[in-house]
Design a protein around this motif. Structure first.
Motif, PDB file in Angstrom:
ATOM      1  N   THR A   1       0.885  -1.315   0.150  1.00 33.71           N
ATOM      2  CA  THR A   1      -0.083   0.141  -0.001  1.00 33.71           C
ATOM      3  C   THR A   1       0.828   1.264  -0.170  1.00 33.71           C
ATOM      4  OG1 THR A   1      -0.382  -0.484   2.344  1.00 33.71           O
ATOM      5  CG2 THR A   1      -1.966  -0.933   0.977  1.00 33.71           C
ATOM      6  N   THR A   2       1.859   1.178   0.808  1.00 35.20           N
ATOM      7  CA  THR A   2       2.568   2.463   0.843  1.00 35.20           C
ATOM      8  C   THR A   2       3.640   2.683  -0.241  1.00 35.20           C
ATOM      9  OG1 THR A   2       4.056   1.349   2.261  1.00 35.20           O
ATOM     10  CG2 THR A   2       2.635   2.775   3.448  1.00 35.20           C
ATOM     11  N   GLY A   3       3.899   1.375  -0.772  1.00 29.67           N
ATOM     12  CA  GLY A   3       5.005   1.505  -1.926  1.00 29.67           C
ATOM     13  C   GLY A   3       4.301   2.101  -3.207  1.00 29.67           C
ATOM     14  N   THR A   4       3.013   1.531  -3.290  1.00 26.49           N
ATOM     15  CA  THR A   4       2.174   1.978  -4.517  1.00 26.49           C
ATOM     16  C   THR A   4       1.968   3.264  -4.636  1.00 26.49           C
ATOM     17  OG1 THR A   4       1.237  -0.373  -4.548  1.00 26.49           O
ATOM     18  CG2 THR A   4       0.070   1.368  -6.029  1.00 26.49           C
ATOM     19  N   LEU A   5       1.413   3.878  -3.354  1.00 29.10           N
ATOM     20  CA  LEU A   5       1.146   5.194  -3.221  1.00 29.10           C
ATOM     21  C   LEU A   5       2.482   6.111  -3.410  1.00 29.10           C
ATOM     22  CD1 LEU A   5      -1.228   5.354  -0.051  1.00 29.10           C
ATOM     23  CD2 LEU A   5      -1.691   6.080  -2.452  1.00 29.10           C
ATOM     24  N   VAL A   6       3.506   5.759  -2.881  1.00 27.46           N
ATOM     25  CA  VAL A   6       4.654   6.670  -3.127  1.00 27.46           C
ATOM     26  C   VAL A   6       5.085   6.489  -4.478  1.00 27.46           C
ATOM     27  CG1 VAL A   6       7.047   6.840  -2.470  1.00 27.46           C
ATOM     28  CG2 VAL A   6       5.379   6.481  -0.714  1.00 27.46           C
TER      29      VAL A   6
ATOM     30  N   LEU B   1      10.154  -1.063  -1.425  1.00 30.36           N
ATOM     31  CA  LEU B   1      11.081  -0.529  -2.380  1.00 30.36           C
ATOM     32  C   LEU B   1      10.924  -0.968  -4.020  1.00 30.36           C
ATOM     33  CD1 LEU B   1      14.644  -1.033  -0.592  1.00 30.36           C
ATOM     34  CD2 LEU B   1      13.436   1.044  -1.092  1.00 30.36           C
ATOM     35  N   LEU B   2      10.485  -2.318  -4.054  1.00 30.12           N
ATOM     36  CA  LEU B   2      10.236  -2.714  -5.142  1.00 30.12           C
ATOM     37  C   LEU B   2       8.766  -2.145  -5.917  1.00 30.12           C
ATOM     38  CD1 LEU B   2      10.828  -6.690  -4.813  1.00 30.12           C
ATOM     39  CD2 LEU B   2      11.873  -5.017  -6.714  1.00 30.12           C
ATOM     40  N   MET B   3       7.925  -1.818  -4.827  1.00 31.92           N
ATOM     41  CA  MET B   3       6.546  -1.115  -5.345  1.00 31.92           C
ATOM     42  C   MET B   3       6.812   0.018  -5.876  1.00 31.92           C
ATOM     43  SD  MET B   3       4.560  -3.774  -5.352  1.00 31.92           S
ATOM     44  CE  MET B   3       3.156  -3.011  -5.981  1.00 31.92           C
ATOM     45  N   VAL B   4       7.689   0.641  -5.084  1.00 31.47           N
ATOM     46  CA  VAL B   4       7.813   2.297  -5.425  1.00 31.47           C
ATOM     47  C   VAL B   4       8.500   2.307  -6.983  1.00 31.47           C
ATOM     48  CG1 VAL B   4       9.174   4.128  -4.987  1.00 31.47           C
ATOM     49  CG2 VAL B   4       8.175   3.237  -3.131  1.00 31.47           C
ATOM     50  N   VAL B   5       9.632   1.468  -7.059  1.00 36.08           N
ATOM     51  CA  VAL B   5      10.375   1.492  -8.301  1.00 36.08           C
ATOM     52  C   VAL B   5       9.409   1.130  -9.512  1.00 36.08           C
ATOM     53  CG1 VAL B   5      12.239   0.470  -9.634  1.00 36.08           C
ATOM     54  CG2 VAL B   5      12.422   1.281  -7.338  1.00 36.08           C
ATOM     55  N   ASN B   6       8.508  -0.174  -9.211  1.00 37.70           N
ATOM     56  CA  ASN B   6       7.986  -0.513 -10.353  1.00 37.70           C
ATOM     57  C   ASN B   6       6.793   0.342 -10.515  1.00 37.70           C
ATOM     58  OD1 ASN B   6       8.599  -3.239 -11.497  1.00 37.70           O
ATOM     59  ND2 ASN B   6       9.190  -3.509  -9.310  1.00 37.70           N
ATOM     60  N   THR B   7       5.854   0.955  -9.764  1.00 31.83           N
ATOM     61  CA  THR B   7       4.756   1.798  -9.791  1.00 31.83           C
ATOM     62  C   THR B   7       5.213   2.767 -10.684  1.00 31.83           C
ATOM     63  OG1 THR B   7       3.752   0.769  -7.885  1.00 31.83           O
ATOM     64  CG2 THR B   7       2.689   2.694  -8.705  1.00 31.83           C
ATOM     65  N   SER B   8       6.419   3.557 -10.178  1.00 33.29           N
ATOM     66  CA  SER B   8       6.629   4.875 -10.622  1.00 33.29           C
ATOM     67  C   SER B   8       7.277   4.607 -12.108  1.00 33.29           C
ATOM     68  CB  SER B   8       7.714   5.586  -9.763  1.00 33.29           C
ATOM     69  OG  SER B   8       9.120   4.774  -9.532  1.00 33.29           O
ATOM     70  N   TYR B   9       7.749   3.593 -12.339  1.00 34.56           N
ATOM     71  CA  TYR B   9       7.991   3.129 -13.880  1.00 34.56           C
ATOM     72  C   TYR B   9       6.845   3.120 -14.702  1.00 34.56           C
ATOM     73  CZ  TYR B   9      13.038   2.637 -13.863  1.00 34.56           C
ATOM     74  OH  TYR B   9      14.470   2.756 -13.705  1.00 34.56           O
TER      75      TYR B   9
END
Lengths: 252, 255
Positions: free
Chosen positions: A74-79, A133-141
């Motif tokens: 949840t937090t990684g996707t939002l960020v 970390l993985l969610m942040v990187v993949n979502t932002s990409y």
């Protein structure tokens, strides 16, 4: 699924246990200290389950893993969404995220022990960190790679910024979000199990694995590995199923 | 009447400023079909992006199209990337109305109204990625029409579609434009197409883009493929080729 490959898939499920049985049980090619009899391991697994000894370990591991994983998702996707839409934020956080992502995450565990103590929180933090970390990187990409043509479509038909974000950008990023989910699922299970091998754990599959190594119970070790494999496999399939349901259009 | 008046646009880069459009002026009569033809890279897309309101960095005026937010129907060349693959054919066509927050009932009524006016057979529940290129672009056209646009802009819509389907789509857009009395601005990369479809053809020059000439086309309707063999058409095409030579005059024609 075509019939010509079905037989190979079924073969893939049974061939390995059969070879094991052949090497260990039938011909005793290998020392039982390295590879115990398949039947012994299955009996061990059966008794672990029926006597309930494994239940608490299973629950403890699942608890740490699911809490850490879902918090991270949840937090990684939002960020990730925020970094995806803001060039400034992304530029600012590019280095810190790349730095922590490149770091072997298990090395951070002693630090977490100091910060969060030896109980559950440090292990939950361990599951959380790679997931986040993985969610942040993949979502932002995913957001970054959103098709500019589709954004133009939204603009030309009068979409507000919020509408463009919700109806185009988030949808277009979804396949990449699922890539992150699958990677994070595997990684977070790995680190939870590893972190359970350290001191201060009463229950947990990692602890049980380590215990059976210390006490030389090789058949228990194998039984536990089978359990961990099954858990990983089931959750991977669940994510794949969700992927087929929610991003059925990906790559089309 | 929609009047494009003295439209200019330039990019400034470290190497200096480049004029893309240099005082482009022409009229788009309502209820009529205007095609734009010009050499490659002459800023045709830049021009229609400005008319569509996608590009606001320019000087000059567009008269008769003020406050047209949500009233420009746009069809992009890349139909695959302009459709939303997570939506069905129906939801894609209705997408502009969804953005306007129209009720489901109003949306359904508008769709029915549109489909009854358009001679097209489509499975509305189909996934858009399983459509042929021609069908997909037809869906894009319907999506642009659902808002009852004051102007319908098409940016080389058939450039990536095979010849047979292009012929069918040309017929479709020409028929719809007449029957629904649409004001159309159509960019074409094909001289014949520009003449077949247009009531007038605007010829643009190479950079910096200017209007070279406006060719009136008085061919009868319906404009079917057969028209291309008529004497009137071949005569128009000869004139169009001469104009095109003027468009590229002074530059070497490259492969």
């Amino acid at each position: 699924m075509s019939n010509s490959t079905t037989i190979y898939k079924i073969g893939g499920v049974f061939l390995l246990p059969f070879l094991w049985w052949l090497c260990a049980d039938t011909f005793a090619f290998v020392s039982p200290l390295l590879l115990p009899n398949l039947t012994t391991v299955i009996n061990r697994l059966y008794s672990l389950i029926t006597t309930g000894t494994i239940t608490q370990d299973l629950l403890a591991t699942m608890y740490r893993w699911t809490i850490g994983f879902s918090l991270g998702v949840t937090t990684g996707t939002l960020v990730g969404l925020m970094l995806g839409v803001s060039n400034r934020l992304r530029s600012f956080f590019e280095f810190p995220f790349e730095f922590f992502r490149s770091m072997p995450i298990t090395a951070i565990f002693p630090l977490f022990l100091i910060i969060f103590g030896i109980d559950d929180p440090s292990k939950i933090a361990m599951a959380f960190t790679p997931t986040f970390l993985l969610m942040v990187v993949n979502t932002s990409y995913g957001v970054l790679l959103t098709d500019p043509t589709r954004r133009k479509v939204a603009v030309v038909f009068g979409a507000t910024q919020l509408q463009t974000f919700r109806k185009i950008i988030m949808m277009d990023a979804l396949p990449q979000v699922f890539v992150g989910l699958r990677l994070a699922l595997t990684q977070s299970l790995i680190v939870v199990v590893v972190s359970e091998m350290f001191i201060g754990t009463d229950f947990g599959l990692g602890q049980r694995v380590y215990d059976s190594y210390l006490t030389n119970s090789v058949s228990t070790l194998y039984a536990l590995l089978i359990v961990l494999g099954i858990i990983g496999y089931i959750f991977n399939r669940l994510v794949l199923l969700a992927e087929a349901k929610f991003v059925f259009w990906a790559g089309k | 009447m929609i009047s494009i008046k003295n439209l200019s646009k330039s990019f400034s880069s470290p190497a200096g400023s480049t004029h893309i459009l240099n005082s482009v002026s022409f009229d788009i009569p309502v209820d009529s079909f205007t095609t734009i033809f010009g050499p490659n890279g002459c800023g045709k897309t830049t021009l229609v992006n400005i008319v569509a309101g996608l590009d606001r960095h320019f000087t000059g005026n567009i008269e008769g199209l003020e406050d047209t937010k949500r009233q420009v129907g746009f069809v992009f060349q890349d139909y695959r990337r302009s459709l939303l693959p997570w939506y069905s054919v129906r939801k894609n066509i209705l997408f502009p109305l969804e953005l306007q927050r129209l009720s489901k009932r109003e949306q359904a009524a508008r769709l029915e109204e549109l489909l009854s006016a358009v001679p097209l057979k489509l499975d509305l529940d189909q996934r858009v990625y399983s459509l042929s290129g021609g069908q997909a672009q037809a869906v894009c056209i319907l999506r642009a029409l659902i808002i009852k646009p004051r102007i319908l802009i098409l940016d080389e819509p058939f450039a990536a579609i095979d010849y047979e389907r292009t012929l069918a789509l040309r017929k479709l857009i020409s028929d719809i434009a007449k029957s629904l009395k649409l004001t159309v601005l159509f960019i074409s990369h094909d001289l014949e197409e520009a003449i077949i479809l247009g009531d007038q053809v605007i010829f643009l020059s190479k950079h910096p883009t200017q209007v070279v000439e406006v060719l009136r086309v008085d061919l009868p309707y319906p404009r079917s493929f057969e028209i291309t063999t008529s004497l009137q058409f071949t005569d128009l095409r000869d004139r169009a080729v001469k104009i095109f030579k003027k468009c590229v005059a002074g530059t070497e024609i490259k492969i």
